[in-house]
Write an enzyme that holds these catalytic residues in place. Sequence first.
Site, mmCIF file in Angstrom:
data_model
loop_
_atom_site.group_PDB
_atom_site.id
_atom_site.type_symbol
_atom_site.label_atom_id
_atom_site.label_comp_id
_atom_site.label_asym_id
_atom_site.label_seq_id
_atom_site.Cartn_x
_atom_site.Cartn_y
_atom_site.Cartn_z
ATOM 1 N N HIS A 140 -6.706 -25.916 6.405
ATOM 2 C CA HIS A 140 -6.183 -24.697 7.035
ATOM 3 C C HIS A 140 -6.942 -23.440 6.600
ATOM 4 O O HIS A 140 -6.419 -22.573 5.913
ATOM 5 C CB HIS A 140 -4.692 -24.542 6.743
ATOM 6 N N TYR A 244 3.949 -12.810 13.478
ATOM 7 C CA TYR A 244 4.037 -13.921 14.430
ATOM 8 C C TYR A 244 4.863 -15.098 13.912
ATOM 9 O O TYR A 244 4.830 -16.180 14.480
ATOM 10 C CB TYR A 244 2.627 -14.317 14.869
#
Length: 361
Positions: A140, A244
């Site tokens: 990631h 988000y």
Amino acid sequence: MTRLLACFLSISLPVYASQSIQVETVASDLDFPWSLAFLPEGGYLVTERTGSLVSFSAAGELLSRHSVALPKIFVAAQGGLLDIKLAKDFSQSGRLFLSYSCGNIHANSTCLASAQWAAGELTAIRPIFHAKPDRQGAAHYGGRIALLPDNSLLLTLGDGFDFREQAQNKASHIGKIVRLTEDGAAPTDNPFVEQPGVAAEIFTLGHRNVQGIFYDEVTNKIYSHEHGPKGGDELNLLEAGKNYGWPVATYGVDYTGARISPFTEFAGMQAPLHVWTPSIAPAGMTLYRGELFPKWHGNIFVSALAGKALHRLVLENDKVVTEEVLLKELGSRIRDVRTGPDGAIYLLTDGANGQLLRLTP
């Protein structure tokens, strides 16, 4: 060097609901290709996650393959050499940007470097940004780059897989998208630049692993997508300073099946424009503004790794009204998708024998 082949073989695929497609193989035997850039004089630069930069002529002829001497590059699992983006004045300056994972298995992060490309050589490599803090593991990293009209750039950063709570920590770069000057500094008009205890580079927060981002010069909008966990991949419309949601709000569950959060939406956090469940593992993204596919003008294209396809999204008033799945017939993990200067759509397939493909009507 002879391992890389340029072939320009073509196949025709079934007529989809919107368009018939021909697929040409421009180059083969790429070693985990990650990103693609188009040279102004014609030709291509391709990054390989394993650490090399490969250049091809417009005809697909291999010109060079260099191991990139990036300081402390960390090649493991999802890490290595990632995105490439040519500076707006590249034709004059030869300047470009490279993202990569840096450090070691115990302490690593996403880094950004600038460099010069001239006469088939990469020189003047200079690190300009190192996301903080470092973390363990090899997953990631985000790593996608987008250029904005004011010459600033956006760099996407992942949550490091095991550090998802940090995506809500404004003192950390983990799980953020940062906005930087061409020298890697925080622009003075960034949304949190005046707030004590907050990383001045942050543009948006609450992200998991953003591997697609696109700035549309026509609408002045910025779109991104990110990997969800088990389900819950997201397409987002980015606005400076917005949150988000990850991991407070998500449509996915953990890989064990455990619930990450009871919320799919949360007050003060931006809901996605579109969600994929099960996960398609979105990788690259482009918004099509070319001339070869007039029916696709303004559509978003998302390449999928786990989904092994190319997804075409039609937006109306910032809502996805149509989704078409293309290229399932290839059976390939698709790492990147780009709109070429010729109006064709270019793809990179993922793997030890990756390909550069060109789509035309």
